[in-house]
Design an enzyme around this catalytic site. Structure first.
Site, mmCIF file in Angstrom:
data_model
loop_
_atom_site.group_PDB
_atom_site.id
_atom_site.type_symbol
_atom_site.label_atom_id
_atom_site.label_comp_id
_atom_site.label_asym_id
_atom_site.label_seq_id
_atom_site.Cartn_x
_atom_site.Cartn_y
_atom_site.Cartn_z
ATOM 1 N N LYS A 194 -2.919 -17.034 -13.821
ATOM 2 C CA LYS A 194 -2.384 -18.157 -14.600
ATOM 3 C C LYS A 194 -0.876 -18.264 -14.456
ATOM 4 O O LYS A 194 -0.242 -19.045 -15.142
ATOM 5 C CB LYS A 194 -2.761 -17.985 -16.066
ATOM 6 C CG LYS A 194 -4.274 -17.994 -16.302
ATOM 7 C CD LYS A 194 -4.598 -17.692 -17.756
ATOM 8 C CE LYS A 194 -6.101 -17.533 -17.951
ATOM 9 N NZ LYS A 194 -6.423 -16.957 -19.268
ATOM 10 N N ARG A 207 -11.022 1.973 -2.308
ATOM 11 C CA ARG A 207 -10.847 3.416 -2.263
ATOM 12 C C ARG A 207 -9.773 3.909 -3.227
ATOM 13 O O ARG A 207 -10.010 4.787 -4.047
ATOM 14 C CB ARG A 207 -10.474 3.794 -0.817
ATOM 15 C CG ARG A 207 -10.324 5.208 -0.484
ATOM 16 C CD ARG A 207 -9.881 5.277 0.973
ATOM 17 N NE ARG A 207 -9.955 3.929 1.556
ATOM 18 C CZ ARG A 207 -11.020 3.469 2.183
ATOM 19 N NH1 ARG A 207 -12.042 4.228 2.382
ATOM 20 N NH2 ARG A 207 -11.031 2.241 2.644
ATOM 21 N N THR A 208 -8.583 3.322 -3.133
ATOM 22 C CA THR A 208 -7.475 3.844 -3.921
ATOM 23 C C THR A 208 -7.739 3.665 -5.419
ATOM 24 O O THR A 208 -7.512 4.571 -6.213
ATOM 25 C CB THR A 208 -6.166 3.120 -3.521
ATOM 26 O OG1 THR A 208 -5.957 3.311 -2.132
ATOM 27 C CG2 THR A 208 -4.990 3.670 -4.292
ATOM 28 N N ARG A 256 -0.517 -1.354 -7.800
ATOM 29 C CA ARG A 256 -0.659 -1.721 -6.388
ATOM 30 C C ARG A 256 -0.159 -3.154 -6.280
ATOM 31 O O ARG A 256 -0.580 -4.025 -7.056
ATOM 32 C CB ARG A 256 -2.132 -1.610 -5.988
ATOM 33 C CG ARG A 256 -2.567 -2.431 -4.755
ATOM 34 C CD ARG A 256 -2.062 -1.912 -3.432
ATOM 35 N NE ARG A 256 -2.508 -0.575 -3.076
ATOM 36 C CZ ARG A 256 -3.566 -0.297 -2.327
ATOM 37 N NH1 ARG A 256 -4.324 -1.271 -1.860
ATOM 38 N NH2 ARG A 256 -3.886 0.944 -2.017
ATOM 39 N N HIS A 294 3.317 4.312 0.100
ATOM 40 C CA HIS A 294 2.017 4.598 -0.481
ATOM 41 C C HIS A 294 2.000 6.106 -0.706
ATOM 42 O O HIS A 294 1.354 6.854 0.027
ATOM 43 C CB HIS A 294 0.903 4.158 0.480
ATOM 44 C CG HIS A 294 -0.461 4.145 -0.142
ATOM 45 N ND1 HIS A 294 -0.728 4.649 -1.398
ATOM 46 C CD2 HIS A 294 -1.646 3.689 0.330
ATOM 47 C CE1 HIS A 294 -2.015 4.497 -1.669
ATOM 48 N NE2 HIS A 294 -2.598 3.913 -0.634
#
Lengths: 446, 309
Positions: free
Chosen positions: B86, B58-59, B108, B136
């Protein structure tokens, strides 16, 4: 150290300044004797020859002497740090015995106790020997290794204390890895008595601390960082004091961070249990409010706690519950610290800021100069059972000369330590070691 | 008024008038998403990188749609398909991105404070799209916008946040946001999921949802992460759902005009029953819709606002 006025000592194979030194006009602060007055100190070779009122010692010297003017300066026993991580062997990119010794000398120390969580762990004489050999090569501060409580610091089987003691360790600790098994801790406190070794406790209930990264309080609630409650320390301090009471063993609580731990040490001391305690400059200077900017240099274990914990630690220092000030100098490179807070290693360096931060307590009226110096000299010496940390004729000439008024701005790039992980960068501090002598040899001068 | 911040790292650092500006701007952008051709040239030639260290549907989609509707070029980097697997550090990734001159990096990350670390090392504007349990901020802004749309104003509303408060960045950002905009905030949830000292953040704390539901103008249900079962925080999802989940029975005690919100993704039948999630009080999809407008507003304010200086 070789120079025209030095000679090679036939018994200890060290270069020794032959010429005598007269430290003149300083304020001599010697907690062991209670002396706090203007005095001169005469040093002959590697030993203190005499201490006396100003002007009284010139005629006692039979050789020519070098004069060290100490007007307006403090002359104190060489500082002793009970809690240093030198990282050698194993993590030489963070610190070595040499660079750690240089940092210690620059901070006013003449002796450090180095913790056993090296790679490999210092649980045997080979590692102890290596550290002591490196220290002899550095020829700066005295290095007193601390051995592991358990083999590999795994918390399962006792390490070989007899071998460690013979090799030169002054205490045992599983620092960084709390001993979770109470039975093992009991046995350590018993067995260490055979060799007259104190057991240094990193008091942390590891289940309760979990994967926490900071003190549990309103700041952790605001920041959403996983928390380490003060109770994780209190529980283990209570357990270890109870075990010291049961066994008669000699217990030293490392880096006290919680108000509850201070209270417990106070209670058990009053009961006559053989327990001592140390606090670090960061725990008596900072609160968790400083973590708001996620500075990983503030990530330490035990964590920096609340204002009320800070007040309790300062009170514990003032009333003598906390015997010693120790740095927990824990070097880490940018590899461990230039990362997300959750991923950063625990620890900050402290050797080069401990003295001025301690003197702030004097400025704030929390400690007298005599008390402050005692917590950096005679008390740590007593805890590890060495006859240092005091000024008396016949003793090794380990002397630190402090300018209590020298103001400076902390610049981590000027540090002797190989690492830079200090949250005090940019702080304006006052009070600095300006000359440090070990065995009568100048190991640092500024 | 101009928006003068380089980054949007959290609600905590925002002033009420800055929040007001973002919401006002978002209102004006809503209309674009209703056009047949949903695109304006506002950010043409600008580059927005979406750097996602945690899974998100969603975000990330919302951010990407927002940027594209403003004509920015967008790039997605996710942890599972990049050099991150990596072993590259966040700062090395950031330095490499920086060398390609992006205008905005949307991050995020599972670690609290990661956007703050990034923002100190890059010239680009950093938008926090969720950092650990910390903040958030765009979620809180879209929640404010939704409440304002439905209730006319945020000020004076009583908002109940129910569920796993301790592990919720949505709860933290909303607590700051609602407080700043004059709402009354009640929280309820199991004591194992309730951080200490919440009262000092200006909220009233309860355990039982039934203590807060009757008073609430808005109920925000939080997602319960299913793996919490193994962490000694709750005995079972069954018990959690029964005591702390929102179902028709508990909802019957709510006000007649209550709004039901959820930041998603929802666990149907755990923290919210299907009939409530899909029912007449639910504004869950309005929240999603407002998310695009809020993110468009932020991109605009961070990047076009700066030209005026």
């Amino acid at each position: 150290m070789a120079s025209p006025c030095a000679w090679l000592c036939s018994t200890c194979s060290k270069w020794v300044k032959k010429m005598s030194k007269l430290i003149r006009g300083g304020r001599v602060i010697d907690p062991a004797s209670g002396l706090d007055d203007l005095h001169d100190i005469l040093i002959d070779g590697d030993r203190i020859r005499a201490i006396g009122p100003p002007g009284s010692l010139e005629e006692k010297s039979d050789t020519s002497f070098e004069v060290i003017e100490a007007n307006d300066l403090w002359v104190v026993p060489g500082l002793i740090d009970l809690h240093t991580h030198l990282r050698e062997p194993g993590e030489e990119y963070k610190e070595t015995v040499l660079t750690g010794s240089q940092a210690a000398a620059a901070g006013g120390f003449t002796a450090v106790c180095c913790m056993p969580n090296t790679k490999p762990v210092n649980d045997n004489s080979a590692v102890t020997d290596l550290i002591l050999r490196r220290a002899a090569e550095a020829d700066l501060v005295r290095v007193f290794p601390v051995g592991a409580v358990s083999q590999g610091q795994k918390g399962e089987m006792l390490a070989e204390y007899a071998e460690l003691k013979e090799a030169g360790v002054v205490a045992v600790s599983d620092d960084g890895q709390a001993v979770m098994n109470s039975q093992l801790m009991r046995r350590a406190l018993e067995y260490a008595q055979v060799f007259d070794l104190p057991v240094i406790s990193h008091a942390e209930d590891r289940d309760l601390a979990g994967d926490g990264v900071m003190h549990e309080g309103v700041v952790s609630t605001r920041l959403g960082l996983r928390e380490i409650p003060g109770a994780a320390e209190d529980i283990m301090v209570f357990r270890d004091c109870s075990l010291a009471s049961l066994t008669g063993g000699r217990l030293h609580i490392a880096h006290v961070s919680s108000g509850g731990a201070v209270e417990l040490v106070r209670i058990f001391k009053a009961r006559g249990v053989r327990v001592t305690a140390e606090a670090t400059p960061h725990h008596f200077t900072l609160t968790d409010e400083t973590l708001e900017n996620f500075d990983t240099n503030l990530k330490v274990n035990p964590p920096i706690r609340s204002a009320s914990d800070l007040a309790a630690i300062q009170q514990g220092l003032a009333d003598g519950t906390i015997d010693a000030i120790a740095t927990d100098h824990a070097p880490h490179s940018t590899i461990e610290k230039d990362v997300e807070f959750d991923y950063a290693a625990f620890g900050m360096i402290g050797l080069e800021t401990a003295l001025p931060l301690t003197l702030r307590l004097v400025d704030q009226g929390i400690l007298s100069p005599l008390e402050a110096i005692a917590k950096l000299t005679s008390n740590p010496a007593r805890i590890i059972g060495i006859d240092l940390g005091r000024l008396a004729p016949g003793l090794p000439a380990d002397v630190t000369i402090i300018d209590p008024k020298r103001e400076f701005t902390v610049d981590v790039n000027q540090f002797r330590s190989k690492s830079r992980n200090s949250p005090f960068h940019g702080w304006d501090l006052r009070g600095k070691a300006v000359m440090v002598l070990r065995d009568g040899i100048v190991i640092f001068a500024d | 008024m101009q928006f003068r911040k380089k980054d949007l790292l959290g609600i905590k650092q925002l002033e009420p008038d800055e929040i007001e500006l973002i919401l006002e701007t978002a209102e004006t952008f809503k209309e674009i998403s209703t056009r047949p051709i949903k695109k304006v040239p506002t950010l043409r030639g600008r580059t927005v990188v979406h750097l996602f260290y945690e899974p998100s549907t969603r975000t990330r989609t919302s951010f990407e749609i927002a940027a594209k509707r403003l004509s920015a070029d967008t790039f997605n980097i996710s942890a599972s398909t990049s050099s991150i697997v990596k072993g590259e550090t966040l700062l090395d990734t950031a330095r490499n991105l920086e060398a390609m001159n992006p205008d905005v990096i949307v991050l995020r990350h599972s670690a609290a404070g990661a956007p703050h670390l990034l923002a100190r090392h890059v010239q680009a504007s950093v938008i926090n799209a969720g950092d650990g349990m910390h903040e958030h901020p765009t979620q809180a802004l879209l929640d404010l916008l939704t409440i304002r749309d439905k209730k006319g104003t945020v000020s004076g509303q009583t908002v109940a946040i129910i569920g796993d408060i301790a592990h919720s960045r949505v709860a933290r950002s909303n607590i700051w946001a609602l407080n700043k905009m004059g709402a009354r905030v009640l929280v309820a949830g199991p004591a194992t999921m309730m951080p200490h000292y919440l009262d000092r953040l200006g909220v009233e704390t309860f355990y039982n949802p039934e203590d807060v539901i009757p008073e609430a103008d808005v109920i925000m249900m939080l997602r319960i992460q299913l793996e919490r079962q193994g962490q000694m925080l709750l005995p079972s999802l069954r018990e959690y759902s029964r005591v702390f989940g929102l179902d028709e029975k508990k909802l019957a005690k709510a006000k007649a005009d209550v709004l039901i919100m959820h930041p998603g993704p929802i666990n149907r039948g755990v923290e919210i029953s299907p009939s409530v999630a899909d029912g007449p009080y639910s504004v869950i999809l309005d929240q999603v819709n407002n998310g695009v407008a809020v993110r468009m507003a932020l991109l605009y304010l961070l990047k076009v606002g700066e030209k005026d200086e």
